[in-house]
Scaffold this active site. Structure first.
Site, mmCIF file in Angstrom:
data_model
loop_
_atom_site.group_PDB
_atom_site.id
_atom_site.type_symbol
_atom_site.label_atom_id
_atom_site.label_comp_id
_atom_site.label_asym_id
_atom_site.label_seq_id
_atom_site.Cartn_x
_atom_site.Cartn_y
_atom_site.Cartn_z
ATOM 1 C CB ILE A 12 -0.956 -0.005 1.198
ATOM 2 C CG1 ILE A 12 -1.813 -1.262 1.193
ATOM 3 C CG2 ILE A 12 -1.852 1.238 1.168
ATOM 4 C CD1 ILE A 12 -2.641 -1.466 2.451
ATOM 5 C CB THR A 123 -6.583 -2.731 9.744
ATOM 6 O OG1 THR A 123 -7.424 -3.793 9.296
ATOM 7 C CG2 THR A 123 -6.168 -3.020 11.185
ATOM 8 C CD GLU A 125 -7.714 -7.942 9.924
ATOM 9 O OE1 GLU A 125 -7.434 -8.747 10.833
ATOM 10 O OE2 GLU A 125 -7.168 -7.965 8.804
ATOM 11 C CE LYS A 151 -2.199 -0.928 11.979
ATOM 12 N NZ LYS A 151 -1.112 -0.015 11.503
ATOM 13 N N PRO A 202 -5.899 -22.734 -0.942
ATOM 14 C CG PRO A 202 -4.416 -21.902 0.673
ATOM 15 C CD PRO A 202 -4.661 -21.934 -0.815
ATOM 16 N NE ARG A 211 -11.989 -10.714 6.779
ATOM 17 C CZ ARG A 211 -12.663 -11.469 7.638
ATOM 18 N NH1 ARG A 211 -13.995 -11.452 7.640
ATOM 19 N NH2 ARG A 211 -12.016 -12.246 8.476
ATOM 20 C CG ASP A 269 -12.083 -20.944 9.870
ATOM 21 O OD1 ASP A 269 -11.350 -20.187 9.200
ATOM 22 O OD2 ASP A 269 -13.228 -20.624 10.246
ATOM 23 N NE ARG A 270 -6.370 -15.996 9.588
ATOM 24 C CZ ARG A 270 -6.582 -15.017 8.709
ATOM 25 N NH1 ARG A 270 -7.563 -14.156 8.898
ATOM 26 N NH2 ARG A 270 -5.831 -14.915 7.629
ATOM 27 C CE LYS A 271 -4.446 -22.448 17.203
ATOM 28 N NZ LYS A 271 -3.292 -22.428 18.138
#
Length: 326
Positions: A12, A123, A125, A151, A202, A211, A269-271
């Site tokens: 970015i 972000t 998030e 962040k 994946p 998102r 899946d991601r934790k």
């Protein structure tokens, strides 16, 4: 005017610098880039021979170097960050040290030298996960990963310097970015480059995670509006206006790459995987005139074409990542 841009050898930040260097107006800034050149940064992203650009390799935690550069800076745009969620789950130390301590080092130097505006790039998030609706800037921060927690911490530090010291600090919080020059560990360039190499992609869990997608140049447009027209002490969400589940996104990438669902491998899946992100960006639209200019279908097609035509850029980066895991 002298502008210090941190982390601008990355995805970015480098697009932001290219955007400013393309301007030939009388008030176009001279730019100093400070970048550590970690795995995600490369000098190939920068026009090093441009007469208005100076590159300095260094760490934003290096107080002596930061102080020297800040003494000559009129304004700051702070992109430098560890940003990959999976890496933060594997180990959070680098994220805390860079994102929190590094930001504090920059803020201290800017305070000493009276530098401002100081645009801190963050972000969506930091807000956590939202089932319905969209987050306004006033929503409480509820980060769920070590990355987003680091962040959120840096956001609060930046805003505290405004409230305590009166510094001209402005914070931006963006949606998921996509576009050319993105390091191929993030989902869109990872999937594109895997498919170009005939490799499976994946997909986490059942692919329901949603998102909002923002073209990198639209993000940079928003950041510069905040730098030039924003208000001190304010937070501005920057969104793209295209919400997709990961499964929907995967389908579009398969179609754009001429592949089918046989190329998808469902993985654990991601934790702590946040289900949905969505920012309300009406504030930056109303106050500063921000509007995304890139249609997602066109932007995605252009992104796929760029990676297809620029193997010499991304192949060495993927080899570097592969060697890390040997």
């Amino acid at each position: 005017m002298n502008l210090l841009v941190t982390g601008a050898a990355g995805f970015i930040g480098s697009q932001y610098v290219r955007r400013l260097l393309a301007s030939e107006t009388p008030d176009a800034p001279r730019i100093t880039v400070l970048d550590k050149l970690t795995y995600a940064g490369t000098l190939d992203n920068l026009e090093l021979d441009h007469p208005r650009l100076e590159f300095v390799q260094g760490d934003i935690r290096d107080a002596e170097l930061v102080d020297k550069l800040m003494a000559d800076a009129d304004q700051v745009v702070h992109f430098a960050a560890e940003s990959h969620v999976d890496r933060s789950i594997a180990g959070a130390t680098d994220f805390v040290m860079t994102n929190v301590v590094g930001t504090q080092t920059l803020l201290d130097a800017a305070l000493r030298h009276g530098t401002g505006p100081f645009v801190h790039v963050s972000t969506d998030e930091v807000y956590g996960s939202i089932e319905h609706g969209s987050w306004p800037e006033s929503h409480p921060l509820q980060p769920n990963s070590p990355y987003s927690a680091s962040k959120a911490s840096s956001d609060l530090l930046a805003l505290a310097y405004h409230r305590t010291h009166g510094m001209d600090v402005r914070v931006t919080r963006c949606s998921n970015n996509y576009g050319h020059h993105q390091f191929p560990e993030k989902v869109i360039p990872l999937f594109i480059t895997n498919l170009l190499d005939g490799l499976k992609v994946p997909l986490y869990g059942d692919g329901r995670n949603v998102r909002d997608w923002l073209h990198v140049d639209d993000h940079c447009q928003g950041v510069d509006l905040v730098r030039t027209k924003g208000r001190a002490g304010e937070v501005y969400n920057i969104g793209g206006g295209t919400e997709l589940s990961n499964k929907e996104l995967t389908g579009l990438l398969l179609e754009a790459s001429g592949a089918d669902w046989d190329m998808v491998e469902y993985v654990e899946d991601r934790k702590g995987h946040d289900l949905r992100y969505s920012v309300d960006w009406s504030k930056i639209h109303t106050e500063l005139g921000y509007q995304p200019r890139h249609d997602f279908a066109t932007g995605l097609a252009e992104t796929v074409a760029w990676y297809r035509e620029n193997r010499s850029w991304w192949e060495p980066l993927k080899r570097r990542v592969a060697q890390e895991h040997v």
